[in-house]
Design a protein around this motif. Sequence first.
Motif, PDB file in Angstrom:
ATOM      1  N   SER A   1      36.146  35.000  37.240  1.00  0.00           N
ATOM      2  CA  SER A   1      36.944  35.742  36.258  1.00  0.00           C
ATOM      3  C   SER A   1      38.386  35.238  36.222  1.00  0.00           C
ATOM      4  CB  SER A   1      36.946  37.242  36.590  1.00  0.00           C
ATOM      5  OG  SER A   1      35.642  37.773  36.507  1.00  0.00           O
ATOM      6  N   VAL A   2      38.938  35.232  35.013  1.00  0.00           N
ATOM      7  CA  VAL A   2      40.347  34.920  34.783  1.00  0.00           C
ATOM      8  C   VAL A   2      40.951  36.079  34.010  1.00  0.00           C
ATOM      9  CG1 VAL A   2      41.955  33.415  33.559  1.00  0.00           C
ATOM     10  CG2 VAL A   2      40.034  32.418  34.791  1.00  0.00           C
ATOM     11  N   ILE A   3      42.069  36.592  34.485  1.00  0.00           N
ATOM     12  CA  ILE A   3      42.711  37.737  33.835  1.00  0.00           C
ATOM     13  C   ILE A   3      43.741  37.228  32.831  1.00  0.00           C
ATOM     14  CG2 ILE A   3      44.121  39.794  34.171  1.00  0.00           C
ATOM     15  CD1 ILE A   3      42.923  39.991  36.995  1.00  0.00           C
TER      16      ILE A   3
ATOM     17  N   GLY B   1      32.562  28.099  32.662  1.00  0.00           N
ATOM     18  CA  GLY B   1      32.190  29.030  33.722  1.00  0.00           C
ATOM     19  C   GLY B   1      33.236  30.099  33.973  1.00  0.00           C
ATOM     20  N   PHE B   2      34.419  29.974  33.348  1.00  0.00           N
ATOM     21  CA  PHE B   2      35.476  30.968  33.510  1.00  0.00           C
ATOM     22  C   PHE B   2      35.256  32.112  32.521  1.00  0.00           C
ATOM     23  CE2 PHE B   2      39.074  28.117  35.351  1.00  0.00           C
ATOM     24  CZ  PHE B   2      38.210  27.702  36.350  1.00  0.00           C
ATOM     25  N   HIS B   3      35.276  33.317  33.018  1.00  0.00           N
ATOM     26  CA  HIS B   3      35.083  34.513  32.192  1.00  0.00           C
ATOM     27  C   HIS B   3      36.414  35.250  32.072  1.00  0.00           C
ATOM     28  CE1 HIS B   3      33.567  38.262  30.599  1.00  0.00           C
ATOM     29  NE2 HIS B   3      34.018  38.910  31.666  1.00  0.00           N
ATOM     30  N   ILE B   4      36.871  35.499  30.830  1.00  0.00           N
ATOM     31  CA  ILE B   4      38.162  36.142  30.601  1.00  0.00           C
ATOM     32  C   ILE B   4      38.044  37.663  30.649  1.00  0.00           C
ATOM     33  CG2 ILE B   4      39.978  36.555  28.890  1.00  0.00           C
ATOM     34  CD1 ILE B   4      39.664  33.701  27.966  1.00  0.00           C
TER      35      ILE B   4
ATOM     36  N   PRO C   1      38.349  42.248  41.769  1.00  0.00           N
ATOM     37  CA  PRO C   1      39.008  42.091  43.074  1.00  0.00           C
ATOM     38  C   PRO C   1      39.352  40.664  43.471  1.00  0.00           C
ATOM     39  CG  PRO C   1      36.670  42.569  43.353  1.00  0.00           C
ATOM     40  CD  PRO C   1      36.952  42.720  41.898  1.00  0.00           C
ATOM     41  N   ALA C   2      38.717  39.662  42.901  1.00  0.00           N
ATOM     42  CA  ALA C   2      38.979  38.284  43.339  1.00  0.00           C
ATOM     43  C   ALA C   2      38.976  37.324  42.150  1.00  0.00           C
ATOM     44  CB  ALA C   2      37.943  37.854  44.369  1.00  0.00           C
ATOM     45  N   PRO C   3      39.947  37.451  41.245  1.00  0.00           N
ATOM     46  CA  PRO C   3      39.961  36.563  40.079  1.00  0.00           C
ATOM     47  C   PRO C   3      40.378  35.136  40.449  1.00  0.00           C
ATOM     48  CG  PRO C   3      41.951  37.882  40.124  1.00  0.00           C
ATOM     49  CD  PRO C   3      41.080  38.394  41.240  1.00  0.00           C
ATOM     50  N   ILE C   4      39.881  34.191  39.690  1.00  0.00           N
ATOM     51  CA  ILE C   4      40.324  32.804  39.884  1.00  0.00           C
ATOM     52  C   ILE C   4      41.809  32.687  39.601  1.00  0.00           C
ATOM     53  CG2 ILE C   4      40.145  30.461  38.948  1.00  0.00           C
ATOM     54  CD1 ILE C   4      37.197  31.075  38.346  1.00  0.00           C
ATOM     55  N   GLY C   5      42.233  33.327  38.530  1.00  0.00           N
ATOM     56  CA  GLY C   5      43.638  33.219  38.158  1.00  0.00           C
ATOM     57  C   GLY C   5      44.072  34.311  37.211  1.00  0.00           C
ATOM     58  N   VAL C   6      45.386  34.349  36.997  1.00  0.00           N
ATOM     59  CA  VAL C   6      46.000  35.275  36.049  1.00  0.00           C
ATOM     60  C   VAL C   6      46.879  34.448  35.118  1.00  0.00           C
ATOM     61  CG1 VAL C   6      47.606  37.195  35.739  1.00  0.00           C
ATOM     62  CG2 VAL C   6      46.011  37.203  37.673  1.00  0.00           C
ATOM     63  N   TYR C   7      46.690  34.623  33.811  1.00  0.00           N
ATOM     64  CA  TYR C   7      47.567  33.991  32.834  1.00  0.00           C
ATOM     65  C   TYR C   7      48.308  35.086  32.089  1.00  0.00           C
ATOM     66  CZ  TYR C   7      49.126  31.618  28.570  1.00  0.00           C
ATOM     67  OH  TYR C   7      49.886  31.137  27.526  1.00  0.00           O
ATOM     68  N   ASN C   8      49.628  35.105  32.252  1.00  0.00           N
ATOM     69  CA  ASN C   8      50.459  36.119  31.627  1.00  0.00           C
ATOM     70  C   ASN C   8      51.114  35.541  30.384  1.00  0.00           C
ATOM     71  OD1 ASN C   8      52.014  38.375  31.093  1.00  0.00           O
ATOM     72  ND2 ASN C   8      53.613  37.836  32.567  1.00  0.00           N
TER      73      ASN C   8
END
Length: 350
Positions: free
Chosen positions: A198-200, A227-230, A255-262
């Motif tokens: 997951s990517v937030i 493979g990344f799910h937003i 609880p354990a995202p690959i990353g966060v894009y703000n």
Amino acid sequence: MPRKASWQGPGLAAIAAEAEVSTSTVDRVMNGRPNVSARSREAVFSACARLGIAVPGVPKIDAPVAQRLLLRRVLLLSDAGETLNERLASAVGTFNRRAQHLRIDAELQKTSDFNAKTFAKRIVEAAGDYDGILLNSRDDPFVRRAINAAQSKDVPVVCITTDIPQSNRAAYVGMNQFSAGAMAAYLMGRFSKVYEGSVILVASAPYVCQEQRESGFRRVLRAEFPGFHIVESIHSLDDPDSAYANMRRVLQAVPAPIGVYNTAGGNTGIARAISDAGLSGKTIFIGHEGSESSIRLLETGQMEAVLTHDIDGEIERSSAIIAALCDAQTPDERHLKTRRPEILTRYTTE
């Protein structure tokens, strides 16, 4: 009460012809009446100087006075997060210290204080007092109509940082926001050591720049990192505290995202939430705005990359566009061209 004196001097038609305005406009200017734009007032004063006609309240209008009257006045109206407003204020201060024939006033309000009707009303009011308007604002129907009203009075409105393309604004000056979002996705995919998860994606108010960043981010992830799910995360205030509270809630569900894009503001709040969740060094954090706070986050390893833009340059270019339009000239193409995003990491902060 004595009646206010009315200017009855000669040359009304001559002044109007020289200034390229109506005789009624000249009459309002010379008698100090309201509802005259700054641009029209200065045109009348300049015409009087060239024709040698005295202006009420000015004993002798010579060349230095005429030059002073021709000073362009521009208003920057911004609806943004704290860090962007701080950068805008700094850029305006730097510009005003150097500029000779144009001065920028700034009215900066936080995202949380935005009221569409009030903000739009201020745009319309400013069109009567200023030669041009610089605008950093979310896209809203009231704002679009106010831009169109200002443009109809020949007061140019230039959007900076974020565009409002459905309005009649004169120009947009800023970086290519779609490219910025695409670059964020590319960096996140390359930084990641895993290929699924997951990517937030964080956004706030309906700013066009955030929508364009999101579009670029989604396209690159879909094409290159399927493979990344937003997981979307929306907070409305663009400040560190609301960003922190919002990210804490999201991290409980993811609880354990690959990353966060703000795509929005509040980087310090998001970084604090990531740290409190024990994810520092594990979750990739990419955001925007090369402010002092974001640079500190890069240097301490709490952010991997910041996509930013040259705000000082944007103020310079947008002011040049307004000056050209006020003089009925075509703006320089170089000033109208969108710029590439700048990438900051912990090794490129100086």
